[in-house]
Design an enzyme around this catalytic site. Structure first.
Site, PDB file in Angstrom:
ATOM      1  N   GLN A 108       0.838  -1.208   0.000  1.00  0.00           N
ATOM      2  CA  GLN A 108       0.000   0.000   0.000  1.00  0.00           C
ATOM      3  C   GLN A 108       0.872   1.256   0.000  1.00  0.00           C
ATOM      4  O   GLN A 108       0.587   2.233  -0.703  1.00  0.00           O
ATOM      5  CB  GLN A 108      -0.892   0.018   1.247  1.00  0.00           C
ATOM      6  N   HIS A 112       2.128   5.294  -3.297  1.00  0.00           N
ATOM      7  CA  HIS A 112       2.325   6.752  -3.314  1.00  0.00           C
ATOM      8  C   HIS A 112       3.532   7.068  -4.186  1.00  0.00           C
ATOM      9  O   HIS A 112       4.654   6.637  -3.890  1.00  0.00           O
ATOM     10  CB  HIS A 112       2.491   7.275  -1.885  1.00  0.00           C
ATOM     11  N   ARG A 199      -4.092   8.335   4.806  1.00  0.00           N
ATOM     12  CA  ARG A 199      -3.752   7.155   5.614  1.00  0.00           C
ATOM     13  C   ARG A 199      -4.023   7.311   7.107  1.00  0.00           C
ATOM     14  O   ARG A 199      -3.803   6.365   7.865  1.00  0.00           O
ATOM     15  CB  ARG A 199      -2.277   6.794   5.391  1.00  0.00           C
TER      16      ARG A 199
HETATM   17  C1  LIG Z   1      -8.689   3.765   2.045  1.00  0.00           C
HETATM   18  C2  LIG Z   1      -7.983   3.383   0.785  1.00  0.00           C
HETATM   19  C3  LIG Z   1      -8.367   2.273   0.071  1.00  0.00           C
HETATM   20  C4  LIG Z   1      -7.710   1.906  -1.120  1.00  0.00           C
HETATM   21  N1  LIG Z   1      -8.101   0.796  -1.796  1.00  0.00           N
HETATM   22  C5  LIG Z   1      -7.501   0.457  -2.962  1.00  0.00           C
HETATM   23  C6  LIG Z   1      -7.909  -0.673  -3.725  1.00  0.00           C
HETATM   24  O1  LIG Z   1      -8.848  -1.375  -3.360  1.00  0.00           O
HETATM   25  N2  LIG Z   1      -7.263  -0.967  -4.867  1.00  0.00           N
HETATM   26  C7  LIG Z   1      -6.234  -0.186  -5.348  1.00  0.00           C
HETATM   27  O2  LIG Z   1      -5.695  -0.475  -6.420  1.00  0.00           O
HETATM   28  N3  LIG Z   1      -5.810   0.877  -4.641  1.00  0.00           N
HETATM   29  C8  LIG Z   1      -6.400   1.234  -3.479  1.00  0.00           C
HETATM   30  N4  LIG Z   1      -5.957   2.324  -2.780  1.00  0.00           N
HETATM   31  C9  LIG Z   1      -4.793   3.072  -3.277  1.00  0.00           C
HETATM   32  C10 LIG Z   1      -5.214   4.389  -3.973  1.00  0.00           C
HETATM   33  O3  LIG Z   1      -6.001   4.122  -5.127  1.00  0.00           O
HETATM   34  C11 LIG Z   1      -3.965   5.202  -4.404  1.00  0.00           C
HETATM   35  O4  LIG Z   1      -3.223   4.465  -5.357  1.00  0.00           O
HETATM   36  C12 LIG Z   1      -3.050   5.503  -3.249  1.00  0.00           C
HETATM   37  O5  LIG Z   1      -3.773   5.988  -2.171  1.00  0.00           O
HETATM   38  C13 LIG Z   1      -1.993   6.539  -3.686  1.00  0.00           C
HETATM   39  O6  LIG Z   1      -2.530   7.824  -3.578  1.00  0.00           O
HETATM   40  P1  LIG Z   1      -2.693   8.879  -4.764  1.00  0.00           P
HETATM   41  O7  LIG Z   1      -3.015   8.220  -6.037  1.00  0.00           O
HETATM   42  O8  LIG Z   1      -3.594   9.949  -4.266  1.00  0.00           O
HETATM   43  O9  LIG Z   1      -1.391   9.518  -4.963  1.00  0.00           O
HETATM   44  P2  LIG Z   1       0.164   9.668  -4.906  1.00  0.00           P
HETATM   45  O10 LIG Z   1       0.820   8.663  -5.748  1.00  0.00           O
HETATM   46  O11 LIG Z   1       0.550   9.741  -3.464  1.00  0.00           O
HETATM   47  O12 LIG Z   1       0.254  11.079  -5.583  1.00  0.00           O
HETATM   48  C14 LIG Z   1      -0.221  12.275  -4.959  1.00  0.00           C
HETATM   49  C15 LIG Z   1      -1.128  13.054  -5.880  1.00  0.00           C
HETATM   50  O13 LIG Z   1      -0.397  13.389  -7.057  1.00  0.00           O
HETATM   51  C16 LIG Z   1      -1.255  13.390  -8.174  1.00  0.00           C
HETATM   52  N5  LIG Z   1      -0.778  12.397  -9.159  1.00  0.00           N
HETATM   53  C17 LIG Z   1       0.219  11.489  -8.986  1.00  0.00           C
HETATM   54  N6  LIG Z   1       0.411  10.771 -10.085  1.00  0.00           N
HETATM   55  C18 LIG Z   1      -0.502  11.218 -10.989  1.00  0.00           C
HETATM   56  C19 LIG Z   1      -0.827  10.866 -12.321  1.00  0.00           C
HETATM   57  N7  LIG Z   1      -0.186   9.891 -12.977  1.00  0.00           N
HETATM   58  N8  LIG Z   1      -1.818  11.544 -12.921  1.00  0.00           N
HETATM   59  C20 LIG Z   1      -2.491  12.522 -12.310  1.00  0.00           C
HETATM   60  N9  LIG Z   1      -2.253  12.903 -11.040  1.00  0.00           N
HETATM   61  C21 LIG Z   1      -1.257  12.265 -10.385  1.00  0.00           C
HETATM   62  C22 LIG Z   1      -2.643  13.052  -7.658  1.00  0.00           C
HETATM   63  O14 LIG Z   1      -3.341  14.251  -7.384  1.00  0.00           O
HETATM   64  C23 LIG Z   1      -2.374  12.317  -6.379  1.00  0.00           C
HETATM   65  O15 LIG Z   1      -3.451  12.363  -5.465  1.00  0.00           O
HETATM   66  C24 LIG Z   1      -6.601   2.696  -1.592  1.00  0.00           C
HETATM   67  C25 LIG Z   1      -6.207   3.829  -0.849  1.00  0.00           C
HETATM   68  C26 LIG Z   1      -6.866   4.184   0.312  1.00  0.00           C
HETATM   69  C27 LIG Z   1      -6.403   5.383   1.082  1.00  0.00           C
END
Ligand SMILES: Cc1cc2nc3c(=O)[nH]c(=O)nc-3n(C[C@H](O)[C@H](O)[C@H](O)COP(=O)(O)OP(=O)(O)OC[C@H]3O[C@@H](n4cnc5c(N)ncnc54)[C@H](O)[C@@H]3O)c2cc1C
Length: 244
Positions: A108, A112, A199
């Site tokens: 998980q 990020h 988180r």
């Molecule tokens: C409660 C919870 C449940 C989850 N359940 C699942 C699940 O069932 N399956 C699953 O696959 N994942 C799951 N996730 C993971 C989630 O989908 C994200 O992949 C993870 O939280 C990383 O966060 P993020 O994508 O916001 O950004 P980060 O990678 O931390 O990036 C930060 C921010 O940068 C921007 N950013 C980064 N890269 C890009 C890009 N390529 N394009 C556009 N904007 C970008 C976005 O605004 C993003 O919010 C879960 C997360 C949480 C918190």
């Protein structure tokens, strides 16, 4: 003062179980191993403080060095956090060594994308004595010994494969999600605020919540004005479910 390598080496804790210990239950432990600080006594700073790097970057936007004071720097940093002027926060990052987390947790964490990541290699490292995590819910149901027996069976099978000449990179296919995996991450402060938001809610899994709880306790000491709003809300409610 720069620590000599010999002294530094003694401060680095080895968290993997040693050969004689067998498999072992582990607990999450987060250690700060690095953080951005300014070059001391440069034209804009005379202290080792991450927030003064942020103030310099922020004041560059407004060319307001003439207004600089300890008090106005604090207001400026709070302003950046409140209004989402996050590019300033990207100039500082912190490096954490995280031990005793499961592979479930690290999977998980590595989702990020704005952070440097280095993780223990299951290809290179011998996992014959792997550490593992037992969820509290399993302990509460009194099912720990069944759980640990399965873990020990996996360990025995892993070693059996190794003895048959199978490489670690293939023997690892047997390892459970519970296996501990040490990891080092370096997010910048903007990404850290984002990670806390995601988180430290009750929707996040308990292990990753515990990791960010520990990271927040560290960061409130090192960059109090960047993380104060998050910290106060977390202390009051025990989560960031309603954090804006
Ligand atoms: C409660 C919870 C449940 C989850 N359940 C699942 C699940 O069932 N399956 C699953 O696959 N994942 C799951 N996730 C993971 C989630 O989908 C994200 O992949 C993870 O939280 C990383 O966060 P993020 O994508 O916001 O950004 P980060 O990678 O931390 O990036 C930060 C921010 O940068 C921007 N950013 C980064 N890269 C890009 C890009 N390529 N394009 C556009 N904007 C970008 C976005 O605004 C993003 O919010 C879960 C997360 C949480 C918190």
């Amino acid at each position: 003062m720069i620590m000599k390598f010999k002294e530094r080496k003694n401060t680095m804790k080895q968290k993997r179980p040693y050969e004689s210990e067998g498999v072992k239950e582990m607990k999450m432990e987060v250690e700060l191993i690095g953080i951005t600080v300014p070059v001391p006594f440069s034209s804009t700073s005379n202290e080792y403080n991450s927030e003064s790097v942020l103030a310099t970057a922020g004041r560059t936007c407004y060319q307001s060095f003439d207004k600089q004071s300890e008090k106005s720097d604090i207001s400026l940093i709070k302003h950046f956090c409140l209004f989402g002027h996050y590019s300033v926060l990207e100039h500082c990052s912190a490096t954490f060594r995280i031990m005793g987390g499961s592979r479930t947790f690290t999977h998980q964490l590595v989702r990020h994308r704005h952070q440097g990541i280095s993780q223990e290699s299951q290809r290179y490292c011998d996992e014959g004595n792997f550490g593992y995590v037992i969820p509290r819910s399993i302990k509460a149901k009194g099912m720990t010994s069944m759980y640990s027996e399965v873990i020990n069976d996996i360990r025995r099978a892993y070693i059996m494969l190794q003895k048959a000449g199978i490489k670690n990179e293939d023997a690892r296919f047997l390892l459970p999600n519970a296996v501990c995996s040490e990891i080092v991450i370096s997010p910048n402060f903007a990404e850290l605020r984002h990670m806390f938001r995601l988180r430290l809610t009750t929707h996040a899994q308990w292990e990753i919540r515990e990791c960010f709880r520990q990271i927040l306790e560290i960061m409130i000491t090192y960059a109090p004005n960047v993380f104060k709003d998050i910290y106060e809300q977390y202390k009051e409610y025990g989560n960031l479910n309603n954090f804006k």
